[in-house]
Design a protein around this motif. Structure first.
Motif, PDB file in Angstrom:
ATOM      1  N   CYS A  54      -0.015   6.830   1.923  1.00  0.00           N
ATOM      2  CA  CYS A  54      -1.104   7.785   2.125  1.00  0.00           C
ATOM      3  C   CYS A  54      -2.484   7.178   1.862  1.00  0.00           C
ATOM      4  O   CYS A  54      -3.412   7.428   2.599  1.00  0.00           O
ATOM      5  N   TYR A  55      -2.595   6.385   0.827  1.00  0.00           N
ATOM      6  CA  TYR A  55      -3.905   5.877   0.398  1.00  0.00           C
ATOM      7  C   TYR A  55      -3.954   4.352   0.528  1.00  0.00           C
ATOM      8  O   TYR A  55      -3.218   3.638  -0.143  1.00  0.00           O
ATOM      9  N   SER A  56      -4.858   3.869   1.363  1.00  0.00           N
ATOM     10  CA  SER A  56      -4.918   2.434   1.652  1.00  0.00           C
ATOM     11  C   SER A  56      -5.394   1.597   0.469  1.00  0.00           C
ATOM     12  O   SER A  56      -5.163   0.395   0.437  1.00  0.00           O
ATOM     13  N   LYS A  57      -6.037   2.203  -0.519  1.00  0.00           N
ATOM     14  CA  LYS A  57      -6.558   1.442  -1.646  1.00  0.00           C
ATOM     15  C   LYS A  57      -5.760   1.643  -2.935  1.00  0.00           C
ATOM     16  O   LYS A  57      -6.210   1.245  -4.006  1.00  0.00           O
TER      17      LYS A  57
ATOM     18  N   GLN B  89       0.851  -1.184   0.000  1.00  0.00           N
ATOM     19  CA  GLN B  89       0.000   0.000   0.000  1.00  0.00           C
ATOM     20  C   GLN B  89       0.889   1.236   0.000  1.00  0.00           C
ATOM     21  O   GLN B  89       1.977   1.214   0.568  1.00  0.00           O
TER      22      GLN B  89
ATOM     23  N   MET C 143      -8.305  14.054  -2.598  1.00  0.00           N
ATOM     24  CA  MET C 143      -8.679  13.393  -1.345  1.00  0.00           C
ATOM     25  C   MET C 143      -7.551  13.533  -0.325  1.00  0.00           C
ATOM     26  O   MET C 143      -6.374  13.487  -0.686  1.00  0.00           O
ATOM     27  N   ASP C 144      -7.937  13.671   0.940  1.00  0.00           N
ATOM     28  CA  ASP C 144      -6.954  13.644   2.014  1.00  0.00           C
ATOM     29  C   ASP C 144      -6.460  12.214   2.187  1.00  0.00           C
ATOM     30  O   ASP C 144      -7.140  11.256   1.816  1.00  0.00           O
ATOM     31  N   CYS C 145      -5.292  12.089   2.774  1.00  0.00           N
ATOM     32  CA  CYS C 145      -4.773  10.757   3.092  1.00  0.00           C
ATOM     33  C   CYS C 145      -5.753  10.029   3.997  1.00  0.00           C
ATOM     34  O   CYS C 145      -6.335  10.641   4.887  1.00  0.00           O
ATOM     35  N   ASP C 146      -5.915   8.747   3.777  1.00  0.00           N
ATOM     36  CA  ASP C 146      -6.791   7.972   4.643  1.00  0.00           C
ATOM     37  C   ASP C 146      -6.010   7.095   5.610  1.00  0.00           C
ATOM     38  O   ASP C 146      -6.575   6.311   6.345  1.00  0.00           O
ATOM     39  N   LYS C 147      -4.694   7.214   5.571  1.00  0.00           N
ATOM     40  CA  LYS C 147      -3.856   6.485   6.510  1.00  0.00           C
ATOM     41  C   LYS C 147      -3.200   7.477   7.455  1.00  0.00           C
ATOM     42  O   LYS C 147      -2.773   8.540   7.042  1.00  0.00           O
ATOM     43  N   LYS C 148      -3.112   7.118   8.689  1.00  0.00           N
ATOM     44  CA  LYS C 148      -2.513   7.986   9.705  1.00  0.00           C
ATOM     45  C   LYS C 148      -1.021   7.775   9.757  1.00  0.00           C
ATOM     46  O   LYS C 148      -0.530   6.651   9.638  1.00  0.00           O
TER      47      LYS C 148
ATOM     48  N   TYR D 154     -10.034   0.889  -5.265  1.00  0.00           N
ATOM     49  CA  TYR D 154     -11.300   1.619  -5.149  1.00  0.00           C
ATOM     50  C   TYR D 154     -12.267   1.026  -6.170  1.00  0.00           C
ATOM     51  O   TYR D 154     -11.851   0.459  -7.182  1.00  0.00           O
TER      52      TYR D 154
END
Length: 131
Positions: free
Chosen positions: A34-37, A31, A123-128, A62
């Motif tokens: 930043c983006y899990s998908k 992955q 899109m904002d990052c979905d991973k912390k 996605y």
């Protein structure tokens, strides 16, 4: 600015932290930071003259079409090799992308993801980020 530099360094170092290869020579899917998908994998093809040949694939998990920037760099941000915008349909893998580099190690950064073929409404990052 300090936060952006730390974030970028974390993205680049994520790939450098250990790579397991499959029998076909491809690294396992990873992955993006930043983006899990959005995932990627790389394959070192070999050295041709003074250049190292790599192959890269990107995967969109996605359901819908997405577009994003990807930047390939050798060494940590010292030599930027390429920056491109990629559009991928939902649940698809990209064609193989051939990259030639001066250095043997490369890093991949993905950012500015949009649920559209156009560079808009990122899109904002979905991973912390790890602390």
């Amino acid at each position: 600015m300090k936060k952006m530099l730390a974030f970028t360094a974390a993205l680049l170092l994520c790939f450098a932290a250990g790579r397991a290869q499959t029998e076909s020579g491809w690294d396992n899917w990873q992955q993006t930071s930043c983006y899990s998908k959005i995932s990627f994998r790389m394959k070192y093809v070999g050295k041709h003259g003074s250049q190292h040949h790599w192959q890269i694939q990107l995967r969109n998990d996605y359901e819908d079409l997405v577009s994003f920037n990807y930047n390939i760099t050798d060494k940590i941000q010292e030599y930027s090799i390429t920056t491109h915008r990629k559009t991928l349909y939902g649940n698809k893998v990209s064609d193989v992308i051939d990259v030639y580099t001066k250095e043997e190690d490369i890093y991949l950064l993905v950012d500015k993801l949009s649920l559209s073929p156009y560079p808009e409404n990122f899109m904002d990052c979905d991973k912390k980020e790890d602390k």
